[in-house]
Write a protein that holds these residues in place. Structure first.
Motif, PDB file in Angstrom:
ATOM      1  N   ASN A 283      -6.140  41.807 -49.553  1.00 56.85           N
ATOM      2  CA  ASN A 283      -5.092  42.767 -49.172  1.00 56.85           C
ATOM      3  C   ASN A 283      -5.289  43.406 -47.803  1.00 56.85           C
ATOM      4  O   ASN A 283      -4.543  44.301 -47.442  1.00 56.85           O
ATOM      5  CB  ASN A 283      -4.905  43.863 -50.211  1.00 56.85           C
ATOM      6  CG  ASN A 283      -4.306  43.336 -51.497  1.00 56.85           C
ATOM      7  OD1 ASN A 283      -3.701  42.272 -51.517  1.00 56.85           O
ATOM      8  ND2 ASN A 283      -4.479  44.078 -52.572  1.00 56.85           N
TER       9      ASN A 283
ATOM     10  N   ASN B 208      -2.258  43.991 -45.809  1.00 56.73           N
ATOM     11  CA  ASN B 208      -1.408  42.808 -45.891  1.00 56.73           C
ATOM     12  C   ASN B 208      -1.428  42.317 -47.336  1.00 56.73           C
ATOM     13  O   ASN B 208      -2.444  41.791 -47.797  1.00 56.73           O
ATOM     14  CB  ASN B 208      -1.902  41.719 -44.944  1.00 56.73           C
ATOM     15  CG  ASN B 208      -1.026  40.486 -44.972  1.00 56.73           C
ATOM     16  OD1 ASN B 208      -0.096  40.373 -45.763  1.00 56.73           O
ATOM     17  ND2 ASN B 208      -1.347  39.534 -44.113  1.00 56.73           N
TER      18      ASN B 208
ATOM     19  N   ASP C 268      -0.280  39.780 -48.682  1.00 53.93           N
ATOM     20  CA  ASP C 268      -0.426  38.330 -48.796  1.00 53.93           C
ATOM     21  C   ASP C 268      -1.846  37.842 -48.523  1.00 53.93           C
ATOM     22  O   ASP C 268      -2.164  36.683 -48.792  1.00 53.93           O
ATOM     23  CB  ASP C 268       0.538  37.621 -47.837  1.00 53.93           C
ATOM     24  CG  ASP C 268       1.991  37.934 -48.161  1.00 53.93           C
ATOM     25  OD1 ASP C 268       2.294  38.135 -49.356  1.00 53.93           O
ATOM     26  OD2 ASP C 268       2.803  37.988 -47.229  1.00 53.93           O
TER      27      ASP C 268
END
Length: 85
Positions: A24, A18, A20
């Motif tokens: 990560n 991810n 965001d």
């Protein structure tokens, strides 16, 4: 002839990328289930002794915590040998 089914629940945990998230990766947890089916043959004498079974056991993986559709696993089976008393 033997026929049967069952239901096995298990918790699944995986790391998913991810961009965001702070590092990560984020942890993805879900509750899943396997629905096995069974059709087979069993040979056993009423007075006991040697017996054997052979069966075809396909299964469906049910993804309860996600939008994924069930996945069919057709290539499972088994053989049992034993002694009854």
């Amino acid at each position: 002839m033997e026929i049967g089914t069952g239901l096995t629940f298990y918790a699944s945990r995986a790391l998913v990328f991810n961009p965001d998230a702070a590092n990560n990766f984020q942890e993805d947890k879900s509750l899943e289930a396997i629905l096995p089916l069974r059709i087979g043959y069993r040979y056993q004498k009423p007075e006991g002794g040697f017996f054997f079974r052979v069966g075809y056991t396909p299964a469906f993986n049910l993804f309860l915590g996600s939008e994924d559709s069930p996945k069919f696993h057709p290539l499972w089976g088994g053989i049992s040998l034993g002694k009854s008393f």
